[in-house]
Design a protein around this motif. Structure first.
Motif, PDB file in Angstrom:
ATOM      1  N   VAL A 170      45.646  19.951  55.830  1.00  0.00           N
ATOM      2  CA  VAL A 170      44.385  20.417  56.410  1.00  0.00           C
ATOM      3  C   VAL A 170      44.730  21.335  57.572  1.00  0.00           C
ATOM      4  CG1 VAL A 170      42.274  19.797  57.626  1.00  0.00           C
ATOM      5  CG2 VAL A 170      43.094  18.355  55.755  1.00  0.00           C
ATOM      6  N   SER A 171      44.251  22.574  57.491  1.00  0.00           N
ATOM      7  CA  SER A 171      44.469  23.539  58.563  1.00  0.00           C
ATOM      8  C   SER A 171      43.131  23.886  59.199  1.00  0.00           C
ATOM      9  CB  SER A 171      45.143  24.813  58.038  1.00  0.00           C
ATOM     10  OG  SER A 171      45.168  25.798  59.053  1.00  0.00           O
ATOM     11  N   GLY A 172      42.970  23.521  60.478  1.00  0.00           N
ATOM     12  CA  GLY A 172      41.755  23.860  61.198  1.00  0.00           C
ATOM     13  C   GLY A 172      42.024  24.947  62.215  1.00  0.00           C
ATOM     14  N   ALA A 173      41.308  26.069  62.115  1.00  0.00           N
ATOM     15  CA  ALA A 173      41.421  27.175  63.082  1.00  0.00           C
ATOM     16  C   ALA A 173      42.876  27.528  63.351  1.00  0.00           C
ATOM     17  CB  ALA A 173      40.705  26.816  64.381  1.00  0.00           C
ATOM     18  N   GLY A 174      43.639  27.710  62.281  1.00  0.00           N
ATOM     19  CA  GLY A 174      45.066  27.963  62.414  1.00  0.00           C
ATOM     20  C   GLY A 174      45.401  29.434  62.604  1.00  0.00           C
ATOM     21  N   LEU A 175      46.697  29.728  62.561  1.00  0.00           N
ATOM     22  CA  LEU A 175      47.211  31.085  62.729  1.00  0.00           C
ATOM     23  C   LEU A 175      48.123  31.376  61.549  1.00  0.00           C
ATOM     24  CD1 LEU A 175      47.301  29.400  65.615  1.00  0.00           C
ATOM     25  CD2 LEU A 175      48.149  31.547  66.496  1.00  0.00           C
ATOM     26  N   SER A 176      47.747  32.307  60.704  1.00  0.00           N
ATOM     27  CA  SER A 176      48.575  32.614  59.547  1.00  0.00           C
ATOM     28  C   SER A 176      49.399  33.877  59.733  1.00  0.00           C
ATOM     29  CB  SER A 176      47.702  32.749  58.293  1.00  0.00           C
ATOM     30  OG  SER A 176      46.759  33.793  58.457  1.00  0.00           O
ATOM     31  N   ASN A 177      48.931  34.788  60.580  1.00  0.00           N
ATOM     32  CA  ASN A 177      49.582  36.082  60.788  1.00  0.00           C
ATOM     33  C   ASN A 177      49.637  36.342  62.286  1.00  0.00           C
ATOM     34  OD1 ASN A 177      50.264  38.792  61.074  1.00  0.00           O
ATOM     35  ND2 ASN A 177      49.009  39.476  59.354  1.00  0.00           N
ATOM     36  N   LEU A 178      50.791  36.145  62.903  1.00  0.00           N
ATOM     37  CA  LEU A 178      50.888  36.246  64.350  1.00  0.00           C
ATOM     38  C   LEU A 178      50.676  37.666  64.861  1.00  0.00           C
ATOM     39  CD1 LEU A 178      53.781  33.784  65.287  1.00  0.00           C
ATOM     40  CD2 LEU A 178      51.346  33.353  64.925  1.00  0.00           C
ATOM     41  N   ILE A 179      50.864  38.672  64.014  1.00  0.00           N
ATOM     42  CA  ILE A 179      50.608  40.051  64.440  1.00  0.00           C
ATOM     43  C   ILE A 179      49.111  40.315  64.537  1.00  0.00           C
ATOM     44  CG2 ILE A 179      50.813  42.483  63.789  1.00  0.00           C
ATOM     45  CD1 ILE A 179      53.566  41.904  62.716  1.00  0.00           C
ATOM     46  N   SER A 180      48.373  40.001  63.473  1.00  0.00           N
ATOM     47  CA  SER A 180      46.927  40.229  63.532  1.00  0.00           C
ATOM     48  C   SER A 180      46.254  39.253  64.495  1.00  0.00           C
ATOM     49  CB  SER A 180      46.298  40.123  62.139  1.00  0.00           C
ATOM     50  OG  SER A 180      46.518  38.844  61.569  1.00  0.00           O
ATOM     51  N   GLU A 181      46.844  38.071  64.694  1.00  0.00           N
ATOM     52  CA  GLU A 181      46.333  37.136  65.697  1.00  0.00           C
ATOM     53  C   GLU A 181      46.383  37.780  67.081  1.00  0.00           C
ATOM     54  OE1 GLU A 181      45.382  33.410  67.807  1.00  0.00           O
ATOM     55  OE2 GLU A 181      44.982  34.167  65.799  1.00  0.00           O
ATOM     56  N   TYR A 182      47.525  38.365  67.417  1.00  0.00           N
ATOM     57  CA  TYR A 182      47.664  39.017  68.716  1.00  0.00           C
ATOM     58  C   TYR A 182      46.644  40.149  68.867  1.00  0.00           C
ATOM     59  CZ  TYR A 182      49.611  41.483  72.704  1.00  0.00           C
ATOM     60  OH  TYR A 182      49.755  42.090  73.923  1.00  0.00           O
ATOM     61  N   GLY A 183      46.410  40.877  67.795  1.00  0.00           N
ATOM     62  CA  GLY A 183      45.531  42.038  67.870  1.00  0.00           C
ATOM     63  C   GLY A 183      44.056  41.725  67.905  1.00  0.00           C
ATOM     64  N   THR A 184      43.671  40.487  67.584  1.00  0.00           N
ATOM     65  CA  THR A 184      42.239  40.167  67.502  1.00  0.00           C
ATOM     66  C   THR A 184      41.809  38.993  68.369  1.00  0.00           C
ATOM     67  OG1 THR A 184      42.639  38.770  65.550  1.00  0.00           O
ATOM     68  CG2 THR A 184      42.046  41.071  65.151  1.00  0.00           C
ATOM     69  N   GLU A 185      42.742  38.203  68.874  1.00  0.00           N
ATOM     70  CA  GLU A 185      42.382  37.019  69.646  1.00  0.00           C
ATOM     71  C   GLU A 185      41.944  37.389  71.063  1.00  0.00           C
ATOM     72  OE1 GLU A 185      45.715  34.448  70.494  1.00  0.00           O
ATOM     73  OE2 GLU A 185      47.039  36.163  70.803  1.00  0.00           O
ATOM     74  N   GLN A 186      41.258  36.460  71.700  1.00  0.00           N
ATOM     75  CA  GLN A 186      40.918  36.590  73.102  1.00  0.00           C
ATOM     76  C   GLN A 186      42.127  36.147  73.937  1.00  0.00           C
ATOM     77  OE1 GLN A 186      37.881  33.849  74.513  1.00  0.00           O
ATOM     78  NE2 GLN A 186      36.882  35.495  75.665  1.00  0.00           N
ATOM     79  N   HIS A 187      42.426  36.889  74.998  1.00  0.00           N
ATOM     80  CA  HIS A 187      43.519  36.551  75.912  1.00  0.00           C
ATOM     81  C   HIS A 187      44.873  36.446  75.195  1.00  0.00           C
ATOM     82  CE1 HIS A 187      40.273  35.923  78.640  1.00  0.00           C
ATOM     83  NE2 HIS A 187      39.871  34.801  78.078  1.00  0.00           N
ATOM     84  N   PRO A 188      45.403  37.555  74.694  1.00  0.00           N
ATOM     85  CA  PRO A 188      46.681  37.509  73.962  1.00  0.00           C
ATOM     86  C   PRO A 188      47.910  37.349  74.854  1.00  0.00           C
ATOM     87  CG  PRO A 188      45.917  39.765  74.148  1.00  0.00           C
ATOM     88  CD  PRO A 188      44.812  38.906  74.699  1.00  0.00           C
ATOM     89  N   SER A 189      47.726  37.320  76.180  1.00  0.00           N
ATOM     90  CA  SER A 189      48.889  37.209  77.073  1.00  0.00           C
ATOM     91  C   SER A 189      49.643  35.903  76.846  1.00  0.00           C
ATOM     92  CB  SER A 189      48.456  37.318  78.536  1.00  0.00           C
ATOM     93  OG  SER A 189      47.501  36.316  78.864  1.00  0.00           O
ATOM     94  N   TYR A 190      48.942  34.865  76.391  1.00  0.00           N
ATOM     95  CA  TYR A 190      49.609  33.591  76.092  1.00  0.00           C
ATOM     96  C   TYR A 190      50.638  33.783  74.982  1.00  0.00           C
ATOM     97  CZ  TYR A 190      50.116  28.664  74.650  1.00  0.00           C
ATOM     98  OH  TYR A 190      50.612  27.429  74.311  1.00  0.00           O
ATOM     99  N   ASP A 191      50.219  34.401  73.876  1.00  0.00           N
ATOM    100  CA  ASP A 191      51.147  34.641  72.768  1.00  0.00           C
ATOM    101  C   ASP A 191      52.248  35.626  73.167  1.00  0.00           C
ATOM    102  OD1 ASP A 191      49.546  32.957  71.360  1.00  0.00           O
ATOM    103  OD2 ASP A 191      48.852  34.420  69.897  1.00  0.00           O
ATOM    104  N   GLU A 192      51.913  36.547  74.072  1.00  0.00           N
ATOM    105  CA  GLU A 192      52.908  37.526  74.514  1.00  0.00           C
ATOM    106  C   GLU A 192      54.088  36.847  75.194  1.00  0.00           C
ATOM    107  OE1 GLU A 192      53.175  41.440  77.474  1.00  0.00           O
ATOM    108  OE2 GLU A 192      51.232  40.812  76.659  1.00  0.00           O
ATOM    109  N   TRP A 193      53.823  35.758  75.909  1.00  0.00           N
ATOM    110  CA  TRP A 193      54.918  35.047  76.571  1.00  0.00           C
ATOM    111  C   TRP A 193      55.941  34.555  75.547  1.00  0.00           C
ATOM    112  CZ3 TRP A 193      57.135  30.213  76.433  1.00  0.00           C
ATOM    113  CH2 TRP A 193      57.979  29.878  77.495  1.00  0.00           C
ATOM    114  N   PHE A 194      55.465  34.162  74.371  1.00  0.00           N
ATOM    115  CA  PHE A 194      56.357  33.620  73.342  1.00  0.00           C
ATOM    116  C   PHE A 194      57.089  34.716  72.568  1.00  0.00           C
ATOM    117  CE2 PHE A 194      53.430  30.100  74.000  1.00  0.00           C
ATOM    118  CZ  PHE A 194      54.280  29.001  73.986  1.00  0.00           C
ATOM    119  N   TYR A 195      56.390  35.826  72.267  1.00  0.00           N
ATOM    120  CA  TYR A 195      56.951  36.798  71.324  1.00  0.00           C
ATOM    121  C   TYR A 195      56.966  38.241  71.813  1.00  0.00           C
ATOM    122  CZ  TYR A 195      57.136  33.255  67.679  1.00  0.00           C
ATOM    123  OH  TYR A 195      57.451  32.147  66.947  1.00  0.00           O
ATOM    124  N   GLY A 196      56.427  38.516  73.002  1.00  0.00           N
ATOM    125  CA  GLY A 196      56.287  39.900  73.410  1.00  0.00           C
ATOM    126  C   GLY A 196      55.068  40.521  72.751  1.00  0.00           C
TER     127      GLY A 196
END
Length: 660
Positions: free
Chosen positions: A533-559
């Motif tokens: 069961v996947s609830g509100a998951g992340l399948s594509n970290l590139i498009s996630e970064y480009g569309t999510e609110q406040h991407p600075s969190y993900d930037e810390w992990f991957y740039g």
């Protein structure tokens, strides 16, 4: 449980009296099994505020979901009479109770007058509340001046008549960022009710706190609200002329600004270095722009909340694995030890005079209640708001540790069906928490409690990246989602198989947010899980970064994925790249209004699973953000989760039970 018909529904639909419960279904003192309908009927307590004379405690209680909302109201504890009562009533919500300095009035935020939150004032003895602000802008937060003559609050400019006309005429195209109305500081004269804007309209203000002089505020603010990076800094604001002076520029995210009683220092929760989230208690002298980390070395645990004490001591609640604990820090940053240990988990709290502390506490089998503690004897329970949960049978978790693939020790919790004595292997459902800088805690967790009652063992691992184990443990999955963290999960599953608890042929996985991501990753890496069961998951970290609110969190992990050398990191940790390997039946749950992990992430997953013939369902919930709030949706989600695992695990074997 109020009528016989509902009891029959429990029998027919939810298995009340099923042999897996290990209990008789009749007789005095027998507890009922938890149901999806009952699981959402829980109250949460927050925002404890003591009156200036320390005789009353105001706090916020969230009601059970009804219709499209979970209303919140203010309750009051009277210390003299040792009684609790609901203080505010409306069809909407009341939050953020704040006492006037003389204790005669209680101010709070409410949307009872419309859609936007406004400031209301109410006599501390009760009566009718009166709106002190009026307008079409939503007030985020506020604070009284020390003399009680002013209230400073944060809100954007209200919509103009032209704005409203454009919306009405559907001529409402807007420019992203440029047309956004930013939250700014306003100063309200309490007697007249006249507000005055203090900070510029093109700045974004996140928090404010008064200096004792009454002439200045401390704020967290940025003059680049359009930026996707962490650009907030700490400023002093001179109220007579609005002049802003930078006091500090913390690296990474920070928050919870609080000024010391004498105004010499500002405390806040900040990042150890640059992220990924606020972790340590920081102390900033007003006359010095260099903040001191006062908890990193001595405690090295996530700080959730803190308060200044009159003597300049800081009392804080910190994570400690699955639990939370009180910690105190002297003016020099030395860790103070308590003479007594609290055995239950504090969250929101309010210190009184002397050593007395009011706090909210909870465990995996006891929902939140209000307690008082003298730091010497055992805490005393004050409220019984969630006493309705005493009628339900809840499983007590076993907390334990196991070694992962590299020898790293991982803490976990395990739920086992009531009466299970270990002579048969159980279906095992692994649940992954959100984050990754989150953690499973010793709190009521509905998915697991509902599933353990159906005969499954539930495995909650706090894998690397979780909070509550120090900063280095958090950093262990930087740029490595789906790497060491996933291997931690599988090492824990193998441990339970080796212990004879888990049936290797009936394994499942699930989670929400980052837990959803880990479930998606798991089904692309192994076929050992029979359901996911996947609830509100992340399948594509590139498009996630480009569309999510406040991407600075993900930037810390991957740039950022716009730099060629960073793209491989995003792709290597993205489940969609490996979807051709998936075989596990997967249920996907998604709120359509989610801006944290947008709906596109679940759509990408669903499309890929369909392409490769994997049994899958995508359930979309209109209007729902990242955390659901509508009553019918909450119940529907739980029912679908139960049905999915029931279908693919076929948990119809009855474990051997201890019936004595």
């Amino acid at each position: 449980m109020k009528n016989a018909r509902f009891a029959l529904i429990l029998l027919a639909v939810f298995g009340y009296g099923h042999p897996l419960s290990g209990q008789e279904t009749t007789g005095p003192g027998v507890k009922m099994p938890l149901t999806p309908e009952a699981a959402i009927n829980i109250h949460f307590l927050s925002d404890l505020q003591l009156s200036p004379d320390r005789t009353h405690l105001a706090f916020v209680v969230s009601e059970v979901p009804k219709g499209e909302q979970r209303a919140q109201h203010i309750w009051m504890y009277d210390k003299k009479t040792d009684t609790v009562r609901q203080f505010t009533y409306s069809k909407k919500s009341e939050t953020s109770p704040r006492w006037s300095p003389d204790g005669t009035q209680l101010a709070f935020l409410s949307n009872r007058g419309g859609d936007e939150q406004q400031i209301f004032l109410m006599n501390s003895s009760g009566g009718e509340a009166a709106a002190r602000t009026k307008g079409k802008s939503n007030i985020k937060s506020f604070a009284w001046s020390k003399d009680g003559k002013y209230i400073a609050y944060i809100a954007p400019d209200a919509k103009t008549e032209e704005d409203e006309k454009k919306e009405k005429d559907k001529n409402d195209a807007r420019i992203a960022d440029t047309d956004d109305k930013q939250p700014r500081v306003w100063l309200l004269t309490v007697e007249s009710g006249d507000p005055k804007a203090i900070t510029p309209a093109n700045w974004a203000i996140k928090e404010l706190a008064w200096m004792p002089s009454g002439q200045n505020l401390v704020v967290s603010a940025t003059d680049h609200p359009e930026s996707d990076q962490n650009t907030d800094r700490i400023f002093g604001v001179h109220l007579p002329d609005g002049e802003m002076v930078q006091l500090a520029a913390p690296r990474g995210p920070f928050g919870e600004l609080r000024v010391s009683p004498k105004g010499k220092s500002i405390a806040y929760i900040g990042a150890r270095e640059d992220g990924p989230s606020p972790h340590d208690l920081m102390l900033l002298p007003v006359e010095n722009d260099a903040a001191q980390n006062i908890s990193g070395l001595s405690l090295d645990r996530q700080i959730f909340d803190f308060r200044w004490l009159p003597d300049g001591t800081l009392l804080a609640v910190a994570a400690d694995g699955f639990h939370t604990k009180f910690s105190a820090f002297g003016a020099s940053g030395t860790l103070k030890q308590f003479t007594s240990t609290v055995s239950i988990n504090p969250s929101a709290f309010a210190p009184s005079d002397g050593e007395e502390v009011f706090f909210v506490s909870q465990t995996a089998t006891q929902p939140q209640e209000l307690f008082v503690w003298d730091q010497k004897t055992s805490p005393r329970q004050i409220t019984h708001i969630n006493d309705g949960w005493k009628q339900y049978s809840l499983a007590t978790p076993e907390f334990y540790k196991y070694k992962s693939f590299d020898g790293q020790e991982i803490e976990a919790a395990l739920l086992k069906p009531a009466g299970y004595i270990g002579k048969i292997k159980l279906p095992l459902i692994t649940l992954i928490h959100g984050g990754p800088t989150g953690a499973w805690e010793d709190t009521v967790e509905p998915w697991g409690q509902l599933l353990v009652a159906r005969g499954c063992a539930i495995f909650y691992p706090n894998i690397r990246g979780s909070i509550g184990y120090g900063q280095k443990f958090i950093e262990m999955n930087r740029g490595d989602w789906g790497g060491g963290d996933f291997r931690d999960v599988m090492a824990g599953v193998d441990d339970l198989i080796a212990r004879g608890i888990a049936d290797p042929d009936r394994l499942a996985i699930g989670g929400w947010s980052y837990g959803g991501y880990m479930s998606e990753w798991a089904v692309t890496q192994t076929t050992r899980f029979k359901a996911a069961v996947s609830g509100a998951g992340l399948s594509n970290l590139i498009s996630e970064y480009g569309t999510e609110q406040h991407p600075s969190y993900d930037e810390w992990f991957y740039g950022v994925p716009y730099e060629p050398e960073k793209i491989a990191g995003f792709l290597n940790s993205s489940p969609f790249v490996h979807l051709k390997n998936a075989k596990t039946p997967t249920l996907i749950l998604q709120g359509e209004a989610d801006t944290v992990d947008p709906v596109g992430q679940s759509l990408e997953l669903y499309r890929g699973l369909k392409r490769y013939g994997v049994d899958t369902e995508l359930v979309l919930y209109p209007r729902e953000p990242h955390g659901f709030h509508e009553e019918k949706h909450l119940i529907d989600r739980l029912n679908r989760i139960l049905a999915w695992y029931d279908k693919y695990l076929k948990a119809d074997s009855v474990p051997q039970l201890n019936t004595k």
